[in-house]
Design a protein around this motif. Structure first.
Motif, PDB file in Angstrom:
ATOM      1  N   ALA A  22      53.619  -6.284  43.011  1.00 28.78           N
ATOM      2  CA  ALA A  22      55.063  -6.325  42.725  1.00 28.78           C
ATOM      3  C   ALA A  22      55.784  -5.186  43.435  1.00 28.78           C
ATOM      4  O   ALA A  22      56.899  -5.343  43.919  1.00 28.78           O
ATOM      5  CB  ALA A  22      55.309  -6.236  41.216  1.00 28.78           C
ATOM      6  N   ARG A  60      62.009 -14.667  49.346  1.00 33.73           N
ATOM      7  CA  ARG A  60      62.735 -14.570  48.072  1.00 33.73           C
ATOM      8  C   ARG A  60      63.975 -15.466  48.078  1.00 33.73           C
ATOM      9  O   ARG A  60      64.339 -16.051  47.059  1.00 33.73           O
ATOM     10  CB  ARG A  60      63.151 -13.127  47.782  1.00 33.73           C
ATOM     11  N   ILE A  82      57.659 -17.407  36.120  1.00 35.17           N
ATOM     12  CA  ILE A  82      56.433 -16.605  35.946  1.00 35.17           C
ATOM     13  C   ILE A  82      56.107 -15.885  37.251  1.00 35.17           C
ATOM     14  O   ILE A  82      56.088 -16.495  38.331  1.00 35.17           O
ATOM     15  CB  ILE A  82      55.267 -17.508  35.488  1.00 35.17           C
ATOM     16  N   GLY A  85      58.613 -10.462  39.146  1.00 35.14           N
ATOM     17  CA  GLY A  85      58.769  -9.323  40.048  1.00 35.14           C
ATOM     18  C   GLY A  85      59.773  -8.314  39.522  1.00 35.14           C
ATOM     19  O   GLY A  85      60.434  -8.532  38.493  1.00 35.14           O
ATOM     20  N   ASP A 109      55.943 -11.698  33.488  1.00 37.88           N
ATOM     21  CA  ASP A 109      55.196 -10.999  34.539  1.00 37.88           C
ATOM     22  C   ASP A 109      54.127 -10.173  33.832  1.00 37.88           C
ATOM     23  O   ASP A 109      54.270  -9.820  32.662  1.00 37.88           O
ATOM     24  CB  ASP A 109      56.124 -10.091  35.366  1.00 37.88           C
ATOM     25  N   ASN A 110      53.042  -9.878  34.554  1.00 37.06           N
ATOM     26  CA  ASN A 110      51.957  -9.099  33.930  1.00 37.06           C
ATOM     27  C   ASN A 110      51.963  -7.641  34.378  1.00 37.06           C
ATOM     28  O   ASN A 110      51.041  -6.899  34.046  1.00 37.06           O
ATOM     29  CB  ASN A 110      50.583  -9.741  34.206  1.00 37.06           C
ATOM     30  N   VAL A 114      57.285  -4.016  35.890  1.00 38.59           N
ATOM     31  CA  VAL A 114      58.331  -5.043  35.742  1.00 38.59           C
ATOM     32  C   VAL A 114      58.866  -4.982  34.304  1.00 38.59           C
ATOM     33  O   VAL A 114      60.074  -5.024  34.067  1.00 38.59           O
ATOM     34  CB  VAL A 114      57.785  -6.443  36.106  1.00 38.59           C
ATOM     35  N   GLY A 135      53.350 -11.071  30.127  1.00 39.06           N
ATOM     36  CA  GLY A 135      52.261 -12.033  29.984  1.00 39.06           C
ATOM     37  C   GLY A 135      51.650 -12.382  31.319  1.00 39.06           C
ATOM     38  O   GLY A 135      52.170 -12.015  32.380  1.00 39.06           O
ATOM     39  N   ASP A 136      50.536 -13.096  31.242  1.00 41.83           N
ATOM     40  CA  ASP A 136      49.764 -13.428  32.439  1.00 41.83           C
ATOM     41  C   ASP A 136      49.757 -14.940  32.643  1.00 41.83           C
ATOM     42  O   ASP A 136      49.493 -15.689  31.688  1.00 41.83           O
ATOM     43  CB  ASP A 136      48.330 -12.909  32.259  1.00 41.83           C
ATOM     44  N   LEU A 137      50.035 -15.365  33.871  1.00 39.09           N
ATOM     45  CA  LEU A 137      50.000 -16.792  34.198  1.00 39.09           C
ATOM     46  C   LEU A 137      48.700 -17.440  33.722  1.00 39.09           C
ATOM     47  O   LEU A 137      48.678 -18.592  33.317  1.00 39.09           O
ATOM     48  CB  LEU A 137      50.159 -16.980  35.717  1.00 39.09           C
ATOM     49  N   GLN A 138      47.609 -16.670  33.777  1.00 37.78           N
ATOM     50  CA  GLN A 138      46.309 -17.241  33.421  1.00 37.78           C
ATOM     51  C   GLN A 138      46.109 -17.380  31.912  1.00 37.78           C
ATOM     52  O   GLN A 138      45.076 -17.915  31.484  1.00 37.78           O
ATOM     53  CB  GLN A 138      45.202 -16.393  34.031  1.00 37.78           C
ATOM     54  N   ASN A 165      56.242 -17.141  44.939  1.00 36.32           N
ATOM     55  CA  ASN A 165      55.451 -16.070  45.576  1.00 36.32           C
ATOM     56  C   ASN A 165      54.462 -15.422  44.621  1.00 36.32           C
ATOM     57  O   ASN A 165      54.276 -14.211  44.628  1.00 36.32           O
ATOM     58  CB  ASN A 165      56.372 -14.982  46.161  1.00 36.32           C
ATOM     59  N   ILE A 166      53.825 -16.225  43.784  1.00 36.88           N
ATOM     60  CA  ILE A 166      52.817 -15.661  42.877  1.00 36.88           C
ATOM     61  C   ILE A 166      51.435 -16.274  43.083  1.00 36.88           C
ATOM     62  O   ILE A 166      50.448 -15.542  43.046  1.00 36.88           O
ATOM     63  CB  ILE A 166      53.256 -15.765  41.389  1.00 36.88           C
ATOM     64  N   LEU A 170      46.189 -15.694  43.385  1.00 37.95           N
ATOM     65  CA  LEU A 170      45.165 -16.352  42.570  1.00 37.95           C
ATOM     66  C   LEU A 170      44.453 -17.433  43.386  1.00 37.95           C
ATOM     67  O   LEU A 170      45.083 -18.098  44.212  1.00 37.95           O
ATOM     68  CB  LEU A 170      45.813 -17.016  41.348  1.00 37.95           C
TER      69      LEU A 170
HETATM   70  C1  LIG Z   1      55.342 -11.057  45.279  1.00 33.11           C
HETATM   71  S1  LIG Z   1      56.017 -10.816  43.683  1.00 33.11           S
HETATM   72  C2  LIG Z   1      57.180 -12.164  43.577  1.00 33.11           C
HETATM   73  C3  LIG Z   1      58.393 -11.827  42.764  1.00 33.11           C
HETATM   74  C4  LIG Z   1      59.450 -12.937  42.639  1.00 33.11           C
HETATM   75  N1  LIG Z   1      58.913 -14.167  42.055  1.00 33.11           N
HETATM   76  C5  LIG Z   1      60.064 -13.236  43.985  1.00 33.11           C
HETATM   77  O1  LIG Z   1      59.641 -14.196  44.639  1.00 33.11           O
HETATM   78  O2  LIG Z   1      60.925 -12.494  44.431  1.00 33.11           O
HETATM   79  C6  LIG Z   1      54.674 -11.424  42.689  1.00 33.11           C
HETATM   80  C7  LIG Z   1      54.831 -11.111  41.206  1.00 33.11           C
HETATM   81  O3  LIG Z   1      53.836 -11.842  40.475  1.00 33.11           O
HETATM   82  C8  LIG Z   1      53.295 -11.008  39.481  1.00 33.11           C
HETATM   83  N2  LIG Z   1      51.970 -11.521  39.153  1.00 33.11           N
HETATM   84  C9  LIG Z   1      50.870 -11.542  39.954  1.00 33.11           C
HETATM   85  N3  LIG Z   1      49.845 -12.137  39.285  1.00 33.11           N
HETATM   86  C10 LIG Z   1      50.325 -12.474  38.063  1.00 33.11           C
HETATM   87  C11 LIG Z   1      49.753 -13.121  36.932  1.00 33.11           C
HETATM   88  N4  LIG Z   1      48.467 -13.531  36.939  1.00 33.11           N
HETATM   89  N5  LIG Z   1      50.527 -13.330  35.845  1.00 33.11           N
HETATM   90  C12 LIG Z   1      51.835 -12.921  35.812  1.00 33.11           C
HETATM   91  N6  LIG Z   1      52.424 -12.298  36.861  1.00 33.11           N
HETATM   92  C13 LIG Z   1      51.685 -12.082  37.958  1.00 33.11           C
HETATM   93  C14 LIG Z   1      53.285  -9.626  40.102  1.00 33.11           C
HETATM   94  O4  LIG Z   1      53.238  -8.611  39.113  1.00 33.11           O
HETATM   95  C15 LIG Z   1      54.589  -9.641  40.879  1.00 33.11           C
HETATM   96  O5  LIG Z   1      55.646  -9.155  40.090  1.00 33.11           O
END
Ligand SMILES: C[S@@+](CC[C@H](N)C(=O)[O-])C[C@H]1O[C@@H](n2cnc3c(N)ncnc32)[C@H](O)[C@@H]1O
Length: 271
Positions: A22, A60, A82, A85, A109-110, A114, A135-138, A165-166, A170
């Motif tokens: 992030a 973005r 989710i 960022g 976001d995890n 953030v 929280g975590d996407l997973q 962009n997440i 994974l």
């Molecule tokens: C590259 S940034 C994208 C931010 C925003 N979505 C954008 O496009 O501007 C990726 C974000 O995903 C979050 N992230 C990565 N893996 C994650 C997960 N397993 N669960 C939740 N958030 C996650 C990171 O902490 C980061 O804030």
């Protein structure tokens, strides 16, 4: 580093000694919420990949266009974002609420940093509402059960799940099951808006990016167009399908990006 609006939540270790996706992303976007370890990775990426900052901005900007189209053309009024960022204006709720102030948004976001900045995401209109859930996407069952979700979204009505962009952080094995579970929990008429990094467009560039991130302990999973399309299996794809993000309903800025940006994006509707 302390700056206005920065509050470290109690008992949260921000691990600022290590680069974090992030914060590297924030640095590439030209933001200020990053630390030396993040800037080191960002500087190496920019040295290896001229134009990385412009590409990140384009990655973005498609979120703005997707959310605007979802609200304006498809009538979506609820969003579950989710991987939000670090807040960067305009944030998703500002775009949606510019179309209809009654829009409601839950951010997830995890990353503790953030969370530390989440106040900037809670600037909803009075007609609408926003919530931030750490929280975590997973772990979809966990964050979907958060009281902030029930207080903000009516899950009997369509919701747009935005994953911008997440998923390139994974593997397919880690990303697909939770995305499916979340979509299963949403009613017909809901949407998935997703973007994901790819090495299709510029393999050598993305190979360098992968190595730079790996050196900092961050594994990237770039996908072919076909592998990105798999996220939309069973959904009706909105036009123009899964395409390089600067080709997705381009505005003048996106159209001016001469090369294809190394990320695919698309929007799909649950029938
Ligand atoms: C590259 S940034 C994208 C931010 C925003 N979505 C954008 O496009 O501007 C990726 C974000 O995903 C979050 N992230 C990565 N893996 C994650 C997960 N397993 N669960 C939740 N958030 C996650 C990171 O902490 C980061 O804030």
């Amino acid at each position: 580093m302390t700056e206005p609006g920065f509050e470290t939540p109690p008992q949260v270790d921000l691990r600022i000694d290590r680069a974090h996706s992030a914060r590297v992303y924030d640095y590439l976007l030209g933001g200020k919420t990053n630390f030396p370890a993040d800037r080191e990775v960002g500087d190496r990426v920019m040295a290896d990949l001229p134009g990385a900052r412009a590409d990140t901005t384009a990655a973005r900007a498609v979120m703005h266009r997707m959310v605007r189209r979802l609200a304006e053309v498809h009538g979506v009024r609820q969003f579950l974002d989710i991987g939000t960022g670090i807040p960067t204006a305009p944030n998703l709720h500002e775009i949606a609420q510019a179309v209809d102030p009654a829009c409601r948004v839950v951010y997830v976001d995890n990353d503790p940093i953030v969370l530390a900045h989440s106040r900037a995401l809670l600037t909803s209109t009075t007609e609408g509402r926003t919530a931030y859930v750490h929280g975590d996407l997973q772990e979809p069952e966990q964050f979907l059960a958060d009281p902030g979700v029930a207080a903000t979204l009516d899950l009997s009505q369509p919701v747009a799940l935005t994953l911008i962009n997440i998923v390139h952080f994974l593997s397919d094995e880690a990303a697909h099951p939770p995305v499916r579970k979340i979509l299963d929990a949403l009613p017909a008429g809901s949407f998935l808006a997703l973007t994901a990094g790819t090495a299709d467009v510029a393999p050598e560039r993305m190979d360098k990016a992968t190595r730079r991130y790996a050196e900092a302990g961050i594994t990237l999973h770039f996908r072919t167009r076909e592998r990105v399309e798999r996220f939309f299996a069973g959904l009706e794809l909105d036009e123009p399908g899964v395409v390089p993000v600067n080709h997705w309903h381009p505005d003048a800025d996106a159209a001016a990006t001469e090369h294809k940006v190394s990320a695919y994006g698309g929007v799909g509707r649950k029938a």
